[in-house]
Structure formats: structure tokens, C-alpha cells
Design a protein around this motif. Sequence first.
Motif, mmCIF file in Angstrom:
data_model
loop_
_atom_site.group_PDB
_atom_site.id
_atom_site.type_symbol
_atom_site.label_atom_id
_atom_site.label_comp_id
_atom_site.label_asym_id
_atom_site.label_seq_id
_atom_site.Cartn_x
_atom_site.Cartn_y
_atom_site.Cartn_z
ATOM 1 N N TYR A 41 45.157 34.613 35.967
ATOM 2 C CA TYR A 41 46.777 34.650 35.860
ATOM 3 C C TYR A 41 47.091 33.200 36.635
ATOM 4 C CZ TYR A 41 46.404 39.480 34.572
ATOM 5 O OH TYR A 41 45.985 40.763 34.140
ATOM 6 N N ALA A 76 40.996 36.628 37.361
ATOM 7 C CA ALA A 76 40.760 37.933 37.456
ATOM 8 C C ALA A 76 39.601 38.564 36.989
ATOM 9 C CB ALA A 76 42.142 38.416 36.595
ATOM 10 N N ARG A 133 37.207 50.572 40.191
ATOM 11 C CA ARG A 133 38.287 50.985 41.190
ATOM 12 C C ARG A 133 39.366 50.131 40.942
ATOM 13 N NH1 ARG A 133 33.915 51.712 45.251
ATOM 14 N NH2 ARG A 133 33.580 49.669 45.339
ATOM 15 N N ASN A 134 40.576 50.174 41.794
ATOM 16 C CA ASN A 134 41.864 49.549 41.403
ATOM 17 C C ASN A 134 41.583 48.186 41.741
ATOM 18 O OD1 ASN A 134 43.119 51.939 41.419
ATOM 19 N ND2 ASN A 134 44.120 51.932 43.185
ATOM 20 N N GLY A 135 42.165 47.345 40.660
ATOM 21 C CA GLY A 135 42.305 45.850 40.666
ATOM 22 C C GLY A 135 40.895 45.286 40.595
ATOM 23 N N MET A 136 40.209 46.059 39.802
ATOM 24 C CA MET A 136 38.815 45.354 39.452
ATOM 25 C C MET A 136 38.709 44.731 37.966
ATOM 26 S SD MET A 136 36.796 45.678 41.827
ATOM 27 C CE MET A 136 36.561 46.429 43.541
ATOM 28 N N GLY A 137 39.903 44.871 37.404
ATOM 29 C CA GLY A 137 40.054 43.950 35.965
ATOM 30 C C GLY A 137 40.153 45.036 34.724
ATOM 31 N N LYS A 138 40.347 46.360 34.840
ATOM 32 C CA LYS A 138 40.488 46.824 33.572
ATOM 33 C C LYS A 138 41.731 46.557 32.650
ATOM 34 C CE LYS A 138 40.454 50.850 35.997
ATOM 35 N NZ LYS A 138 40.515 50.345 37.534
ATOM 36 N N THR A 139 42.798 46.557 33.343
ATOM 37 C CA THR A 139 43.987 46.074 32.660
ATOM 38 C C THR A 139 43.881 44.516 32.014
ATOM 39 O OG1 THR A 139 45.329 47.794 33.860
ATOM 40 C CG2 THR A 139 46.457 46.253 32.642
ATOM 41 N N THR A 140 43.321 43.945 33.065
ATOM 42 C CA THR A 140 43.233 42.602 32.390
ATOM 43 C C THR A 140 42.354 42.452 31.027
ATOM 44 O OG1 THR A 140 43.602 41.965 34.707
ATOM 45 C CG2 THR A 140 42.905 40.233 33.251
ATOM 46 N N GLU A 167 49.480 51.256 29.909
ATOM 47 C CA GLU A 167 49.704 51.970 30.941
ATOM 48 C C GLU A 167 51.141 51.965 31.303
ATOM 49 O OE1 GLU A 167 48.135 49.369 34.292
ATOM 50 O OE2 GLU A 167 47.955 51.215 35.573
ATOM 51 N N GLU A 175 44.890 54.059 31.400
ATOM 52 C CA GLU A 175 45.198 55.111 32.183
ATOM 53 C C GLU A 175 45.788 56.507 31.044
ATOM 54 O OE1 GLU A 175 44.439 55.276 34.984
ATOM 55 O OE2 GLU A 175 44.307 53.449 35.778
ATOM 56 N N LYS A 188 41.291 57.810 35.789
ATOM 57 C CA LYS A 188 40.605 57.604 37.119
ATOM 58 C C LYS A 188 39.870 58.990 37.314
ATOM 59 C CE LYS A 188 43.312 54.083 39.203
ATOM 60 N NZ LYS A 188 44.233 53.807 38.395
HETATM 61 P P1 ATP Z 1 44.299 49.317 38.365
HETATM 62 O O1 ATP Z 1 43.555 50.509 38.488
HETATM 63 O O2 ATP Z 1 44.932 49.047 39.778
HETATM 64 O O3 ATP Z 1 45.507 49.122 36.987
HETATM 65 P P2 ATP Z 1 42.621 47.282 37.130
HETATM 66 O O4 ATP Z 1 41.283 47.463 37.302
HETATM 67 O O5 ATP Z 1 43.437 47.714 35.861
HETATM 68 O O6 ATP Z 1 43.376 48.014 38.251
HETATM 69 P P3 ATP Z 1 43.859 44.687 36.890
HETATM 70 O O7 ATP Z 1 45.093 45.209 36.800
HETATM 71 O O8 ATP Z 1 43.315 44.081 35.493
HETATM 72 O O9 ATP Z 1 42.936 45.523 37.607
HETATM 73 O O10 ATP Z 1 43.753 43.336 38.000
HETATM 74 C C1 ATP Z 1 42.773 42.642 38.114
HETATM 75 C C2 ATP Z 1 43.036 41.539 39.073
HETATM 76 O O11 ATP Z 1 43.901 40.813 38.585
HETATM 77 C C3 ATP Z 1 43.569 42.071 40.469
HETATM 78 O O12 ATP Z 1 43.036 41.137 41.502
HETATM 79 C C4 ATP Z 1 45.022 41.896 40.358
HETATM 80 O O13 ATP Z 1 45.712 41.560 41.553
HETATM 81 C C5 ATP Z 1 45.144 40.566 39.632
HETATM 82 N N1 ATP Z 1 46.304 40.728 38.643
HETATM 83 C C6 ATP Z 1 46.836 41.621 37.899
HETATM 84 N N2 ATP Z 1 47.723 41.286 36.912
HETATM 85 C C7 ATP Z 1 48.042 40.120 37.552
HETATM 86 C C8 ATP Z 1 49.343 39.367 37.493
HETATM 87 N N3 ATP Z 1 50.183 39.635 36.409
HETATM 88 N N4 ATP Z 1 49.305 38.155 38.182
HETATM 89 C C9 ATP Z 1 48.422 37.619 39.133
HETATM 90 N N5 ATP Z 1 47.381 38.365 39.151
HETATM 91 C C10 ATP Z 1 47.321 39.758 38.653
#
Ligand code: ATP
Length: 228
Positions: free
Chosen positions: A13, A18, A37-44, A85, A156, A188
Motif C-alpha cells: 500500500y 503488506a 490473525r487480524n492484519g496478517m494479510g487475508k483481505t490484501t 468484507e 469474512e 474467524k
Molecule cells: P483482518 O482480519 O483484520 O481483516 P487481514 O488479515 O485481512 O486482517 P489485511 O487487511 O490484509 O489483513 O492487512 C494486512 C496489512 O496491511 C496490515 O498491516 C494492514 O494494516 C495493512 N493495510 C491494509 N489495508 C491497508 C491500506 N488501505 N493502506 C495501508 N495499509 C493497509
Amino acid sequence: MTLLAINALETFYGASQALFGVDLDVEAGEVVALMGRNGMGKTTTINSIFGLARPRAGTISFAGRYLGGMRPHRIARLGLGLVPEGRRCFPNLTVRENLLAAARGSEWTLQKVSELFPRLDERRDQYTNTLSGGEQQMLAIGRALMTNPSLLVLDEATEGLAPVIRQDIWAAIRKLKAGGQSILVVDKTLAELLPVVDRCFVLEKGATVFTGRPDELTPALQDRYLGV
Ligand code: ATP
């Protein structure tokens, strides 16, 4: 046949990285969990598949075609259906209109979506913004199915939904699986997710750290990678 293959994916990003090496694959007919876990990169990872985030390294191929640089609408047309999501649907359309607006191909019809989600059929003339969260999620799944995806991706699947509705969603996913639908799912609630899936991929700090069957994801590994 491999439907989706992700290799050594790195996504940023802006200047902030990420994903640091995601590997993941889905075979045709499989239901696969993407965990972490949260923020580990699933949505990315999901956003990268759909062209909504731009990978800087690694490859993503779908049904044998590389998706690098392809625009989101073209990627979707290759047969990828996303249930995002937060389940975004058009609020000013009715359930029926929302489903018809998504229609592409001929296998999935209003009739078939109604059979999968009878609750949605009862509400077919209601505006989307009057639906409960669970009904909106059913609609989001219905919309994705109306595009006749070879791979359905749910980010999700049951987050924030009442227990009874969650069971309806899992029952629908089981039915889709029995019908041969390939699915990639994030959720989750391990106790509900694990019995449904054929394989799991676990992400930690933007990289794949575990791949295996649900029974191989031992309590110790769950604690290490998914515990709070
Ligand atoms: P969650 O379960 O909380 O949705 P996740 O596993 O889907 O988490 P991501 O949303 O992919 O995780 O986030 C992965 C990393 O990228 C995190 O460190 C997050 O802070 C960062 N991140 C996500 N979206 C953005 C964005 N739009 N801009 C900058 N950083 C981002």
C-alpha cells in the motif's frame, strides 16, 4: 486441475509492504480456508486476486491465465466471484433487482438463489437497506453466484452475524460444496470453518506459514498462528 495459483506474492500500500510472500492454491472443486490473525494479510491477498490491490512481485494465475495488470472487471469476468468484507450491495435496489443486476451466464438464476436462501426469496421486493445483516450477506453471496463464478471468494463469511444466521450461511456453503463449487473462504470462527474446508492456508505477517488439511492444523499450531 488447479484453478487458482498464487506464488511468492508481495503487495504494497504505497510504500508500506503488506504481503511478503503469499503462496496459495485452490484446486477445482475444493473449499479452501485462508486464515490468520487480524492484519496478517487475508483481505490484501483477496484484493490482490481481484485486481483491487497491486502486487509488486510474485504471480497470480486463474484457470491457467496470469492476472498481473488485469483490471478488476476483466478479472471478475474470468469467473471469479467476490463476497467482500462488509457485504456491499446497492442499497436503493430491491433484493431481486440486486440479483438481476449481477446476472451473467445462465447456470445461476433467481430460482436457484431462492432455493439456496429461502429467506431471501421471502424478501425479494424489499430494498436492500431494510434487510438484516444476515440477509444482506445472503444477498451478497447470491449476487456473486449470479455471475456464475468458477471460484467463489468469501471474505469474512459470517462476521457479525447472529448464530442462527451463521448456521444458514454455513449450510449454504456446504450445499455449494456438494454441488462442486470451488470456494476460498475467510472466517474467524474456527469451529465452524474447519469442518467445512478441504485445506487451509495460514498467513502470518503477510506470508504463508502453514498449508495442510484441517486435521493437520493441530491445537498447538492453531494456538501459535491463530490464538489471541
Ligand atoms: P483482518 O482480519 O483484520 O481483516 P487481514 O488479515 O485481512 O486482517 P489485511 O487487511 O490484509 O489483513 O492487512 C494486512 C496489512 O496491511 C496490515 O498491516 C494492514 O494494516 C495493512 N493495510 C491494509 N489495508 C491497508 C491500506 N488501505 N493502506 C495501508 N495499509 C493497509
